[in-house]
Design an enzyme around this catalytic site. Structure first.
Site, PDB file in Angstrom:
ATOM      1  N   CYS A  51      12.323 -52.308 -80.804  1.00  0.00           N
ATOM      2  CA  CYS A  51      11.776 -51.094 -80.202  1.00  0.00           C
ATOM      3  C   CYS A  51      11.438 -51.297 -78.729  1.00  0.00           C
ATOM      4  O   CYS A  51      11.254 -50.347 -77.992  1.00  0.00           O
ATOM      5  CB  CYS A  51      10.576 -50.579 -80.986  1.00  0.00           C
ATOM      6  N   GLU A 115       3.433 -62.340 -79.535  1.00  0.00           N
ATOM      7  CA  GLU A 115       3.546 -61.625 -80.821  1.00  0.00           C
ATOM      8  C   GLU A 115       4.690 -62.261 -81.616  1.00  0.00           C
ATOM      9  O   GLU A 115       5.723 -62.628 -81.048  1.00  0.00           O
ATOM     10  CB  GLU A 115       3.735 -60.113 -80.595  1.00  0.00           C
TER      11      GLU A 115
END
Lengths: 422, 273
Positions: A51, A115
């Site tokens: 994304c 992340e």
């Protein structure tokens, strides 16, 4: 000689409306890999679509040709005028492309540094490429190195430490108060996405019973079913303060749902066991003065956001170390890559043979001390001739470029066969 | 003998630096180094005390050197047990320097005194001294844990998650360890005091003679008794328990030193040099 080339755009260069237009599903990726590889400018190819980024990684003879082919492909398949995303596109080649892919895989280029999802996403992209056989010697090596670097950076630096989401920050705090969250009872007041995520995290940390209080009891019952908990009436909250340890509140109430006197009186009954309030509501549900009472701790959204900002700051500091590790890896990769050419391979091959031959001759002559000098020279000559004859055909083969487009893998096999990379 | 003490001090000091390094750098190897050095120091220290006992045939507690040495020995011993049971490594940055400092103070005073006193030969006395000192060492560690608790509570309450927040363990672990220290300390202290009374009866013919040392020991005992009572009845835990552990230790320190320096009594020898 092949080059490593990369084009792409990410959250830093392109707004979300462009990124979503260019995103690829798994099926689309498979088809695109096939059509990209058919292109004469592209030898190996890998497509990453998440994304936050769309990137095409290639091995190609001609850098600008590959860049053009790939951007034209993006524009064609997504039916978007190339000018709409041209500005957002970054193009890297050689060391810069290697560095970029290492940084992406290590989550140094992510929106939230450290992340963990990105590594999985790249592994998936790589699997698709191998299943479609669009990844060859160069991209295989590059991606394996990238996975390795990513793990090393995660282990050796603190980029993955310290929570960077509201719910994780709350869990971390809970651990500092209670030690283990196992068996700790939870009261969820109201509902909301963040609050529910926090409850889910608590459940994975093996928290104990879960109680849910909602103004509309039916809503509470539905939520209770979701978390395998018990719904209680809103009026019962005060009674349950005696039992629970962690309170997560997220209601739309304009006033405090829990007040200081309530907690003060319940503390005695609890025999001062600690209470941890997580107030996700705005306006706040929990009277902030409760934080002043001993053994009760109140964190509201801003406090948790403050914690997260500090943690992101810490991660960014750790990213400096990560970038250093990446730089070292880029240099090492370059050494391998440069050797993946005809001339260095022939030189290495010769060197290896000569070393073996000389060592063996020396060993033998050592036991034949009675031989006169002429005879010794003759043996030396013979060994050299032997090496020359043995290497003649392989050298010719490598030089003549008859690899049918698969030069890199031929050289790679040669290097592996004779163990030239040690 | 002198060189043995210096060796023990070196071990304790190195252990302390190991624990400090662990605290700052957060690498596990440092705390392991600190732990083994402290263990080695403790073994040598035990040997030193036992050899002192064998040489003179009595407990080496008739001067300040001897008593401080035993205090230091008890603190390391109790810490090693706590570390084994709770894995509360961070307490090492309190225990190791504490032991080292007391030994450094102890070495300032002469170790051997002339004249022996029959008073120190009884087995009862040895038990009295050892139990009391182990109790006091536990209470000293409870004091250390209490300080760490207050520090960690402060970082959580004020929401300043900096240096200490990351390095200190959870409030729950600190509270439990502090409680365990106080229970152990109180038990040993009580046993030691009772044995002391029995010994007094044998030597002076009465259990209690209102000697200042006895009175202050009684006060110390009452402070800790109150703390435990409150914890068991109304659940005094966390902050209040930590503060009480600190107050208790200050009273204890006064009983240990203050009484001997400021008041007179039959424990006078204790701090003589």
């Amino acid at each position: 000689m092949l080059n490593i080339v990369l084009i792409g755009l990410n959250h830093k260069t392109a707004p979300v409306d462009i990124r979503e237009q260019l995103a690829f599903s798994k099926e689309e990726t498979k088809d695109s890999l096939e059509s990209l590889q058919k292109h004469p400018e592209i030898n190996e190819v890998l497509l990453i679509s998440t994304c936050n980024r769309v990137e095409i990684l290639m091995a190609a003879e001609n850098i600008s040709g590959a860049v053009e082919a790939a951007s034209a492909f993006l524009s064609d398949i997504k039916k978007i005028n190339i000018n709409t995303f041209k500005e957002s596109l970054y193009k890297y080649s050689g060391d810069n492309a290697v560095r970029h892919i290492f940084r992406v895989a290590s989550s140094l280029d992510s929106m939230v540094v450290g992340e963990p999802q990105i590594l999985g996403q790249i592994k998936e992209a790589y699997q698709l490429a191998t299943s479609k056989k669009t990844s060859g010697v160069i991209l295989n090596r590059l991606l394996h190195k990238a996975f390795f670097i990513s793990k090393r950076i995660r282990n050796d630096t603190g980029i993955g430490d310290n929570a960077v989401s509201i719910s994780y920050a709350a869990i971390e705090l809970g651990r500092k108060i209670f030690g283990s969250l196992e068996g700790k009872k939870i009261l969820l007041i109201g509902a909301g996405e963040m609050a529910e995520i926090a409850v889910e995290h608590l459940i994975t940390n093996r928290a104990g019973d879960i109680f849910i209080a909602n103004r509309t009891f039916e809503r509470g019952v539905t939520l209770a079913a979701k978390f395998n908990g018990n719904a209680i009436r809103f009026e019962e909250i005060e009674d349950f303060l005696e039992i629970v340890d962690i309170i997560i509140s997220s209601t739309g109430s304009p006033d405090f749902v829990i007040t200081r006197p309530q907690v003060k009186s319940v503390m005695r009954k609890r025999r001062n066991r600690p209470l941890f309030f997580i107030d996700i509501a705005v306006p706040r549900d929990i009277d902030p003065h409760i934080n002043r009472l001993t053994n009760s701790y109140v964190y509201d959204v801003d406090d948790l956001k403050g914690v997260i900002e500090e943690n992101i700051e810490k991660r960014n500091k750790e990213a400096v170390k990560g970038n250093r590790i990446v730089d070292e890896a880029v240099i090492r990769f370059r050494q391998w890559f440069e050797n993946l050419d005809v001339v260095p391979t022939i030189v290495d091959l010769r060197k290896k043979m000569d070393t073996i031959a000389n060592a063996e001759v020396e060993k033998t002559l050592h036991t034949l001390n009675h031989l006169p000098k002429n005879d010794r020279n003759a043996i030396h000559k013979m060994t050299n001739a032997l090496v020359n004859k043995i290497l003649h055909d392989p050298t010719l083969y490598l030089k003549n470029n008859q690899f049918h487009g698969n030069r890199a893998s031929c050289i790679d096999i040669t290097r592996k066969l004779f163990k030239l990379d040690d | 003998m002198e060189s043995v003490i210096i060796f023990i001090i070196v071990l304790y000091t190195l252990s302390a630096s190991g624990y400090f390094a662990y605290f700052f750098v957060q690498k596990n190897n440092f705390h392991k180094i600190g732990y083994y050095l402290l263990l080695a120091g403790f073994i040598f220290h035990s040997a030193y005390i036992i050899s002192g006992y064998i040489k003179s045939g009595q407990m080496p507690v008739h001067n300040l050197h001897g008593t401080l040495s035993i205090v230091s020995w008890s603190v390391s011993g109790v810490f090693l047990i706590l570390k084994y049971k709770y894995d509360l490594r961070i307490l090492g940055i309190f225990a190791a320097p504490f032991s080292a400092c007391i030994m450094i103070v102890a070495i300032q005073f002469p170790g051997i005194t002339s004249g022996t006193d029959k008073l120190f030969e009884s087995l009862l006395l040895i038990v009295h001294v050892v139990t009391i000192f182990i109790g006091e060492a536990s209470l000293a560690l409870a004091f250390g844990v209490g300080l760490l608790y207050l520090l960690q509570e402060y970082t959580i309450k004020t929401k300043r998650h900096g240096f200490f927040y990351k390095r200190l363990p959870s409030l729950d672990l600190l509270d439990n360890t502090g409680y365990a220290c106080i229970v152990a300390g109180f038990t040993f202290l009580t046993t030691g005091l009772i044995i002391g009374c029995i010994y007094a009866k044998l030597v002076w013919g009465k259990f209690w003679s209102w000697d200042p040392k006895e009175v202050w020991s009684g006060i110390t005992w009452l402070v800790y008794a109150a703390l435990l009572h409150k914890r068991l009845t109304v659940g005094w835990r966390g902050r209040r328990a930590a503060i009480m552990a600190i107050i208790g230790f200050i009273v204890l320190l006064f009983t240990f030193f203050g009484v001997n320096f400021l008041l007179q009594g039959h424990h006078g020898n204790f701090t003589r040099w």
